[in-house]
Scaffold this motif. Structure first.
Motif, PDB file in Angstrom:
ATOM      1  N   LEU A 506      -6.782  -6.176  -6.458  1.00 20.49           N
ATOM      2  CA  LEU A 506      -7.262  -5.416  -5.605  1.00 20.49           C
ATOM      3  C   LEU A 506      -6.580  -5.244  -4.428  1.00 20.49           C
ATOM      4  O   LEU A 506      -6.412  -4.251  -3.609  1.00 20.49           O
ATOM      5  CB  LEU A 506      -8.749  -6.032  -5.015  1.00 20.49           C
ATOM      6  CG  LEU A 506      -9.355  -5.537  -4.040  1.00 20.49           C
ATOM      7  CD1 LEU A 506     -10.076  -4.399  -4.394  1.00 20.49           C
ATOM      8  CD2 LEU A 506     -10.728  -6.487  -3.724  1.00 20.49           C
ATOM      9  N   ARG A 507      -5.865  -6.609  -3.918  1.00 24.87           N
ATOM     10  CA  ARG A 507      -4.957  -6.516  -2.643  1.00 24.87           C
ATOM     11  C   ARG A 507      -3.534  -6.310  -3.190  1.00 24.87           C
ATOM     12  O   ARG A 507      -3.031  -5.304  -3.453  1.00 24.87           O
ATOM     13  CB  ARG A 507      -5.534  -7.501  -1.702  1.00 24.87           C
ATOM     14  CG  ARG A 507      -6.760  -7.539  -1.185  1.00 24.87           C
ATOM     15  CD  ARG A 507      -7.022  -8.387  -0.080  1.00 24.87           C
ATOM     16  NE  ARG A 507      -7.116  -9.788  -0.619  1.00 24.87           N
ATOM     17  CZ  ARG A 507      -6.973 -10.878   0.394  1.00 24.87           C
ATOM     18  NH1 ARG A 507      -6.983 -10.952   1.450  1.00 24.87           N
ATOM     19  NH2 ARG A 507      -7.563 -12.026  -0.253  1.00 24.87           N
ATOM     20  N   HIS A 508      -2.967  -7.614  -2.827  1.00 26.35           N
ATOM     21  CA  HIS A 508      -1.471  -7.762  -3.229  1.00 26.35           C
ATOM     22  C   HIS A 508      -1.237  -8.179  -4.760  1.00 26.35           C
ATOM     23  O   HIS A 508      -2.135  -8.957  -5.332  1.00 26.35           O
ATOM     24  CB  HIS A 508      -0.670  -8.590  -2.471  1.00 26.35           C
ATOM     25  CG  HIS A 508      -0.836  -8.601  -0.782  1.00 26.35           C
ATOM     26  ND1 HIS A 508      -0.822  -7.529  -0.181  1.00 26.35           N
ATOM     27  CD2 HIS A 508      -1.248  -9.536   0.065  1.00 26.35           C
ATOM     28  CE1 HIS A 508      -1.229  -7.646   1.013  1.00 26.35           C
ATOM     29  NE2 HIS A 508      -1.395  -8.731   1.111  1.00 26.35           N
ATOM     30  N   ALA A 509      -0.390  -7.324  -5.375  1.00 29.56           N
ATOM     31  CA  ALA A 509      -0.089  -7.713  -6.765  1.00 29.56           C
ATOM     32  C   ALA A 509       0.491  -8.954  -7.028  1.00 29.56           C
ATOM     33  O   ALA A 509       0.278  -9.775  -7.463  1.00 29.56           O
ATOM     34  CB  ALA A 509       0.846  -6.447  -7.364  1.00 29.56           C
ATOM     35  N   ILE A 510       1.617  -9.390  -6.031  1.00 29.73           N
ATOM     36  CA  ILE A 510       2.554 -10.249  -5.805  1.00 29.73           C
ATOM     37  C   ILE A 510       2.616 -10.472  -4.504  1.00 29.73           C
ATOM     38  O   ILE A 510       2.964  -9.821  -3.790  1.00 29.73           O
ATOM     39  CB  ILE A 510       3.830 -10.292  -6.532  1.00 29.73           C
ATOM     40  CG1 ILE A 510       3.669 -10.138  -8.120  1.00 29.73           C
ATOM     41  CG2 ILE A 510       4.634 -11.456  -6.311  1.00 29.73           C
ATOM     42  CD1 ILE A 510       5.015  -9.698  -8.885  1.00 29.73           C
ATOM     43  N   ALA A 511       2.064 -11.801  -3.920  1.00 30.18           N
ATOM     44  CA  ALA A 511       2.364 -12.044  -2.672  1.00 30.18           C
ATOM     45  C   ALA A 511       3.087 -13.493  -2.368  1.00 30.18           C
ATOM     46  O   ALA A 511       2.715 -14.480  -3.105  1.00 30.18           O
ATOM     47  CB  ALA A 511       0.865 -12.193  -2.091  1.00 30.18           C
ATOM     48  N   LEU A 512       4.227 -13.398  -1.615  1.00 34.81           N
ATOM     49  CA  LEU A 512       5.014 -14.726  -1.132  1.00 34.81           C
ATOM     50  C   LEU A 512       4.466 -14.666   0.455  1.00 34.81           C
ATOM     51  O   LEU A 512       4.530 -13.746   1.181  1.00 34.81           O
ATOM     52  CB  LEU A 512       6.456 -14.524  -1.332  1.00 34.81           C
ATOM     53  CG  LEU A 512       6.969 -14.852  -2.560  1.00 34.81           C
ATOM     54  CD1 LEU A 512       6.537 -13.907  -3.607  1.00 34.81           C
ATOM     55  CD2 LEU A 512       8.458 -14.626  -2.546  1.00 34.81           C
ATOM     56  N   ARG A 513       4.334 -16.088   0.807  1.00 37.86           N
ATOM     57  CA  ARG A 513       3.992 -16.229   2.119  1.00 37.86           C
ATOM     58  C   ARG A 513       4.169 -17.862   2.666  1.00 37.86           C
ATOM     59  O   ARG A 513       4.317 -18.538   1.803  1.00 37.86           O
ATOM     60  CB  ARG A 513       2.556 -15.919   2.660  1.00 37.86           C
ATOM     61  CG  ARG A 513       1.355 -16.838   1.857  1.00 37.86           C
ATOM     62  CD  ARG A 513      -0.179 -15.906   2.088  1.00 37.86           C
ATOM     63  NE  ARG A 513      -0.925 -16.948   2.010  1.00 37.86           N
ATOM     64  CZ  ARG A 513      -2.013 -16.656   1.475  1.00 37.86           C
ATOM     65  NH1 ARG A 513      -2.449 -15.314   1.466  1.00 37.86           N
ATOM     66  NH2 ARG A 513      -3.153 -17.698   1.171  1.00 37.86           N
ATOM     67  N   ASP A 514       4.220 -17.914   3.864  1.00 41.96           N
ATOM     68  CA  ASP A 514       4.360 -19.182   4.171  1.00 41.96           C
ATOM     69  C   ASP A 514       5.397 -20.019   3.831  1.00 41.96           C
ATOM     70  O   ASP A 514       5.350 -21.275   3.219  1.00 41.96           O
ATOM     71  CB  ASP A 514       2.923 -20.179   3.924  1.00 41.96           C
ATOM     72  CG  ASP A 514       1.572 -19.231   4.481  1.00 41.96           C
ATOM     73  OD1 ASP A 514       1.843 -18.584   5.317  1.00 41.96           O
ATOM     74  OD2 ASP A 514       0.690 -19.348   3.764  1.00 41.96           O
ATOM     75  N   ALA A 515       6.602 -19.720   4.048  1.00 37.79           N
ATOM     76  CA  ALA A 515       7.982 -20.406   4.093  1.00 37.79           C
ATOM     77  C   ALA A 515       8.341 -20.816   2.536  1.00 37.79           C
ATOM     78  O   ALA A 515       9.034 -21.421   2.178  1.00 37.79           O
ATOM     79  CB  ALA A 515       7.926 -21.882   4.680  1.00 37.79           C
ATOM     80  N   ALA A 516       7.695 -19.667   1.591  1.00 36.18           N
ATOM     81  CA  ALA A 516       8.405 -19.865   0.067  1.00 36.18           C
ATOM     82  C   ALA A 516       9.851 -19.351   0.177  1.00 36.18           C
ATOM     83  O   ALA A 516      10.171 -18.609   0.655  1.00 36.18           O
ATOM     84  CB  ALA A 516       7.340 -18.971  -0.650  1.00 36.18           C
ATOM     85  N   THR A 517      10.573 -20.247  -0.531  1.00 29.03           N
ATOM     86  CA  THR A 517      12.100 -19.731  -0.414  1.00 29.03           C
ATOM     87  C   THR A 517      12.492 -19.799  -1.917  1.00 29.03           C
ATOM     88  O   THR A 517      12.051 -20.431  -2.881  1.00 29.03           O
ATOM     89  CB  THR A 517      12.722 -20.807   0.353  1.00 29.03           C
ATOM     90  OG1 THR A 517      12.673 -22.203  -0.427  1.00 29.03           O
ATOM     91  CG2 THR A 517      12.273 -20.641   1.924  1.00 29.03           C
ATOM     92  N   ASP A 518      13.875 -19.034  -1.953  1.00 30.18           N
ATOM     93  CA  ASP A 518      14.493 -19.111  -3.364  1.00 30.18           C
ATOM     94  C   ASP A 518      13.429 -18.560  -4.514  1.00 30.18           C
ATOM     95  O   ASP A 518      13.419 -19.197  -5.433  1.00 30.18           O
ATOM     96  CB  ASP A 518      15.078 -20.632  -3.621  1.00 30.18           C
ATOM     97  CG  ASP A 518      16.095 -20.321  -4.613  1.00 30.18           C
ATOM     98  OD1 ASP A 518      16.364 -19.163  -4.880  1.00 30.18           O
ATOM     99  OD2 ASP A 518      16.415 -21.488  -5.371  1.00 30.18           O
TER     100      ASP A 518
END
Length: 684
Positions: A506-518
């Motif tokens: 429905l919204r994001h297919a793939i979401a990265l957030r809140d200081a995910a790295t590498d």
């Protein structure tokens, strides 16, 4: 006073004699239909403290129908009962008491049949002999179990039959029973033609027990070894993971305090008894015959405790003399970890479908977990080197599969998690503590987990959710029809998302957030979403993905995203822009194929975007340059004209008119310009 002390002191005196109801003996209260005296109810505060250890597992809970007051207290009572059983077993072992074979304890509202070490396994025939009034075959061929069973180290309980086997575990309003493996071996093994079924059973209503507020029958292994094959566990368990249906647990942080306390309580009682009999253990004046002798053939009840050979009565099951204080060894393999094989097993309608904690080498395959009241499959803490394959977790109220903090080395492949009230799969890898804590938990994060060739469909929350941790791999998974597809957050690092098919979320297919790295997002096929890849305050490589049928942005990058690279992606769809990075810091946008992207920006949005101050400045500068160039062109064109062009035009204005020629009558023609003088001469 702690809640454990009353129960332990109740066992420390003459009541300890109930342990002498040994192999084949039947309690007197069972014969006349009465019940043992119930254990005192625990304080609610202590019960809530105990239940808090399962807070991670219940994170996905949705409208749990049980009672938050009574159920935690029942969990605490169960922990007390098992501690009592363990302690009596240790005291018998270290005291070298001649207790032969299985024995029975009166614990709380039900008896507990303790299966002791022996070379041969305990089977159905043994249970019928040991508890002829508490393990009974019914007219329809099923068996009903009406007392608790505990399997001690060195003992092996095998539940199987030549035909289909159904065991109904009593689960009434006033009591429920359990089967607990305390460091031994538990095998519940059926075949395709002869499956095994264990279920709760309300004897009052003659049906399975669906209410949990008064507790419900459950199966658990604390350490030891478990084999479950071709079996069904349905409508079991309540409230906590360890009493939640089927639980495979070790000991998170083994502690010897409770057993030491019990040893001191028993020591006080024995010391009092010794003093009354004039025995001084300091000088070794301990009669060799002071230990009670347990006679398997003796009649039931307290009379089975024979007196010492000198005729003096002895209370309790401890020898006089130096009191062996029991303890739990942190390295004791019997209780520290559980190992299990689960194959072709169905868990249906339990509180927690299958709960695993402090386990090493758990192998779960070709199994089904469904309709759980909380989460489906839970790997709680300190689970290492586990494999989950070809397993379905569906229609659970919470998450389908949970790998909680302090789990590592979990390999998930070929699983399906669908229609769950929470997320399909949740992987938590954050540290157990961020600094010094009351329990001294480690501060390092966890990981080394992988999910591949799996499906997460139609879950109310996310398809796959990664919360913290490191070295996590998601590859070749199908993630379809969730609120969001794959979410990586809370400082997760070294995460690879490769070759996944993420569709119609429905919204994001793939979401990265809140200081995910590498984080590496490579080679994924993303189709049908509001946003294809969303990166917020994180760093990722977004490369060689195919994004289509998105309706806002194919890639959105916002916030502190230094180190993020978006390149070589093939993008199609409709929206304001294909790649939105205007709110991000230090993003590298390479060559992306967005040739088929359809912009949906309104005309005036384009105008408003064009009329930015910097755009106007550059446009003004361009106009100045164009005007200057045109003026120079005009000057150069003038330089190509005749230098006396103006004078030539003036000469044309003043030049005399041309006189037409006069033709004589004789046909001769005078020279032009000279006819005037000729006429004059002729006239003269």
């Amino acid at each position: 006073m702690s809640r454990r002390r009353p129960a332990l002191r109740r066992l420390s005196g003459t009541a300890l004699a109930v342990a002498t109801l040994v192999a084949g003996a039947t309690p007197a209260s069972a014969a006349d239909g009465t019940s043992p005296t119930p254990a005192p109810t625990a304080a609610e505060s202590a019960a809530q403290d105990r239940a808090a250890s399962d807070d991670e597992a219940v994170a996905g809970i949705v409208d749990y129908p049980g009672n938050p007051v009574t159920e935690p207290a029942l969990v605490a009572d169960e922990e007390d009962r098992l501690a009592d059983v363990q302690t009596v077993g240790r005291m018998i072992q270290w005291g070298k008491l001649p207790v032969l074979g299985a024995y029975r304890l009166s614990t709380g509202s039900a008896y507990t049949l303790v299966l002791t070490r022996r070379s041969e396994p305990y089977v159905l025939a043994d249970l019928l002999e040991l508890g002829p009034q508490t393990f009974v075959r019914e007219p329809d061929g099923a068996y009903i179990l009406m007392e608790n069973i505990v399997v001690q180290p060195g003992a092996r309980l095998v539940l199987s039959d030549t035909g289909p086997l159904t065991i109904r575990m009593a689960s009434d309003t006033d009591r429920f029973v359990s089967i607990v493996n305390l460091g031994g071996e538990l095998e519940i093994v059926g075949t395709k033609a002869s499956p095994v079924t264990l279920t709760s059973w309300n004897r009052d209503g003659g049906q399975v027990d669906t209410a949990t507020e008064d507790g419900r029958a459950y199966v658990r292994s604390v350490g030891g070894k478990v084999t479950l094959e071709r079996a069904t566990f349905s409508n079991l368990g309540f409230w906590s993971g360890r009493t939640g249906g089927v639980a495979l647990t070790g000991v998170d942080r083994p502690s010897e305090g409770a057993l030491e306390e019990y040893g001191r309580d028993l020591g006080d009682a024995v010391a009092t008894n010794n003093h009354a009999n004039g025995i001084d253990v300091r000088y070794g004046t301990v009669p060799a015959t002071s230990a009670p002798v347990v006679d398997p053939a003796a009649p039931q009840g307290a009379d089975s405790l024979t007196a010492a050979t000198d005729g003096s009565p002895v209370e309790g099951l401890l020898p006089v003399g130096t009191l062996p204080v029991p303890y739990t060894d942190d390295e004791d393999p019997e209780y520290s970890y559980v190992s299990a094989k689960v194959e072709n097993v169905t868990f249906d309608g339990n509180a927690f479908g299958l709960f695993v904690s402090s386990a090493n080498g758990v192998d779960i395959s070709r199994s089904t977990i469904k309709n759980s009241m909380v989460d489906g499959l839970v790997m709680h803490r300190y689970v290492v080197n586990a494999a989950i394959a070809d397993t379905v977790s569906s229609d659970n109220a919470g998450h389908g599969i949970v790998m909680a903090r302090a789990t590592t080395g979990i390999v998930v492949s070929g699983v399906t998690s669908r229609r769950n009230g929470g997320s399909g799969v949740v992987v938590r890898g954050a540290a157990l503590a961020s600094g010094p804590s009351a329990t001294g938990m480690p501060v390092g994060d966890y990981g080394n987990n992988s999910i591949s060739n799996s499906r997460t469909d139609e879950n109310a929350r996310f398809g796959i959710e990664i919360i913290g941790g490191r070295n996590i791999s998601l590859s070749s998974n199908d993630v379809t029809g969730n609120d969001m597809g794959i979410v990586v957050r809370e400082a997760a690092s070294d995460v690879t998302l490769v070759g996944n098919h993420v569709e119609d979320n429905l919204r994001h297919a793939i979401a990265l957030r809140d200081a995910a790295t590498d984080v590496e997002i490579t080679g994924n096929v993303i189709s049908g979403a509001l946003t294809g890849v969303y990166v917020r305050d994180s760093a990722a490589l977004v490369e060689r993905n195919t994004v289509n049928r998105v309706t806002n942005h194919a890639v959105t990058v916002t916030g502190a995203t230094t180190g993020t690279v978006v390149t070589e992606n093939t993008i199609s769809g409709r929206g304001p822009s294909a790649v939105d990075v205007k709110r991000a810091d230090a993003v590298q946008v390479g060559e992306n194929d967005a040739s088929t992207w359809v912009s949906t920006k309104p005309f005036w949005t384009h105008v408003r975007n064009a009329l930015q101050p910097l755009t106007i400045m550059w446009l003004s500068l361009a106009l100045v340059l164009i005007a200057t160039a045109l003026k120079g062109t005009r000057h150069r064109m003038r330089g190509l004209q005749h230098p006396y062009e103006a004078q030539r035009r003036l000469a044309e204005l003043v030049e005399p008119p041309v006189v037409p020629a006069v033709v004589p009558r004789d046909g001769t023609q005078l020279a032009a310009g000279r006819h005037g003088s000729a006429d004059a001469g002729g006239a003269a």
